[in-house]
Design a protein around this motif. Structure first.
Motif, PDB file in Angstrom:
ATOM      1  N   GLU A  88       0.829  -1.200   0.000  1.00  6.11           N
ATOM      2  CA  GLU A  88       0.000   0.000   0.000  1.00  6.11           C
ATOM      3  C   GLU A  88       0.873   1.264   0.000  1.00  6.11           C
ATOM      4  O   GLU A  88       0.583   2.234  -0.699  1.00  6.11           O
ATOM      5  N   ALA A  89       1.956   1.244   0.773  1.00 10.21           N
ATOM      6  CA  ALA A  89       2.854   2.401   0.849  1.00 10.21           C
ATOM      7  C   ALA A  89       3.540   2.658  -0.486  1.00 10.21           C
ATOM      8  O   ALA A  89       3.673   3.811  -0.917  1.00 10.21           O
ATOM      9  N   VAL A  90       3.978   1.605  -1.160  1.00  9.08           N
ATOM     10  CA  VAL A  90       4.650   1.766  -2.448  1.00  9.08           C
ATOM     11  C   VAL A  90       3.666   2.233  -3.516  1.00  9.08           C
ATOM     12  O   VAL A  90       3.984   3.101  -4.331  1.00  9.08           O
ATOM     13  N   VAL A  91       2.468   1.676  -3.518  1.00 10.40           N
ATOM     14  CA  VAL A  91       1.436   2.121  -4.464  1.00 10.40           C
ATOM     15  C   VAL A  91       1.160   3.604  -4.254  1.00 10.40           C
ATOM     16  O   VAL A  91       1.094   4.384  -5.212  1.00 10.40           O
ATOM     17  N   MET A  92       1.020   4.004  -3.004  1.00  7.07           N
ATOM     18  CA  MET A  92       0.755   5.407  -2.692  1.00  7.07           C
ATOM     19  C   MET A  92       1.912   6.294  -3.176  1.00  7.07           C
ATOM     20  O   MET A  92       1.685   7.366  -3.741  1.00  7.07           O
ATOM     21  N   LEU A  93       3.143   5.846  -2.980  1.00  3.68           N
ATOM     22  CA  LEU A  93       4.312   6.605  -3.426  1.00  3.68           C
ATOM     23  C   LEU A  93       4.279   6.805  -4.942  1.00  3.68           C
ATOM     24  O   LEU A  93       4.435   7.929  -5.434  1.00  3.68           O
ATOM     25  N   ILE A  94       4.049   5.739  -5.678  1.00  3.35           N
ATOM     26  CA  ILE A  94       4.000   5.826  -7.140  1.00  3.35           C
ATOM     27  C   ILE A  94       2.876   6.756  -7.584  1.00  3.35           C
ATOM     28  O   ILE A  94       3.071   7.615  -8.452  1.00  3.35           O
ATOM     29  N   GLU A  95       1.713   6.597  -6.978  1.00  5.45           N
ATOM     30  CA  GLU A  95       0.571   7.438  -7.360  1.00  5.45           C
ATOM     31  C   GLU A  95       0.821   8.907  -7.052  1.00  5.45           C
ATOM     32  O   GLU A  95       0.496   9.782  -7.848  1.00  5.45           O
ATOM     33  N   MET A  96       1.424   9.185  -5.903  1.00  3.84           N
ATOM     34  CA  MET A  96       1.699  10.578  -5.537  1.00  3.84           C
ATOM     35  C   MET A  96       2.713  11.207  -6.494  1.00  3.84           C
ATOM     36  O   MET A  96       2.559  12.357  -6.903  1.00  3.84           O
ATOM     37  N   LEU A  97       3.753  10.453  -6.838  1.00  2.41           N
ATOM     38  CA  LEU A  97       4.813  10.999  -7.682  1.00  2.41           C
ATOM     39  C   LEU A  97       4.406  11.139  -9.141  1.00  2.41           C
ATOM     40  O   LEU A  97       4.989  11.933  -9.875  1.00  2.41           O
ATOM     41  N   THR A  98       3.427  10.371  -9.573  1.00  3.60           N
ATOM     42  CA  THR A  98       3.049  10.401 -10.993  1.00  3.60           C
ATOM     43  C   THR A  98       1.682  11.035 -11.250  1.00  3.60           C
ATOM     44  O   THR A  98       1.247  11.091 -12.399  1.00  3.60           O
TER      45      THR A  98
END
Length: 187
Positions: A88-98
């Motif tokens: 969930e944390a990695v998905v959130m990171l990718i979504e926030m950055l892109t």
């Protein structure tokens, strides 16, 4: 108080927003100060009053965009805790950055300008990448083991994946799959 300029808060904002748009549409090298002045409906003299050279303008735009990415990473770190699943944390990171195409596209344009010989920008970006690596490491420490250690070790690689992911998104590569990227990171 700064005077409003058309739809913009002030003249500096008009210059920065117009230049950012033109840089992402045409490229940094293909955009002249005359192009920016014309699009912002300013005289060249007014533009030169605020930005005596294109390098000064690129410097301000890069500070702003690199700061936006730093803010996204701070926001991501703030959302993390030991109860959050690594996936969930990695998905959130990718979504926030892109999430914001203008941020990613401008980031890529600035990377290209740094690679093409803008030494001050190259130095600034190298510094930011080191800072972002540390921020990702800090974020990983807020997650539960064993993934936190893996993410901490991969923090620099995550930034490289982010750049590649943004590049492919912006050139229109079809079939980019966030889930596959997350699985790659977490395996």
């Amino acid at each position: 108080m700064a005077k409003q300029h058309g739809e913009f808060e002030n003249v500096r904002a008009a210059i920065l927003e117009t230049a950012t748009r033109l840089f992402t549409e045409k490229g940094i090298h293909e955009t002249s100060l005359a192009d920016i002045a014309k699009e912002a409906r300013l005289s060249k003299g007014t533009l030169y009053y605020y930005y005596p050279s294109k390098e000064h303008l690129v410097n301000d735009i890069s500070d702003y965009n690199l700061g936006r990415i730093t803010d996204l990473l701070f926001n991501w770190i703030d959302t993390l805790n030991r109860d959050r699943e690594a996936k969930e944390a990695v998905v959130m990171l990718i979504e926030m950055l892109t999430a914001d195409e203008s941020v990613t596209k401008l980031h890529l344009m600035l990377c290209a300008d740094a690679m093409m010989g803008n030494s001050s920008l190259k130095k600034k970006m190298a510094t930011k990448y080191r800072e972002w690596t540390v921020m990702l490491e800090v974020g990983s420490l807020k997650m539960s083991a064993p993934m936190s250690e893996r993410l901490r070790r991969m923090s620099q690689s995550l930034l490289a994946l982010f750049d590649g992911f943004c590049l492919q998104m912006n050139i229109g590569v079809e079939g980019i799959n966030n889930d596959a990227l997350v699985e790659l990171i977490l395996e």
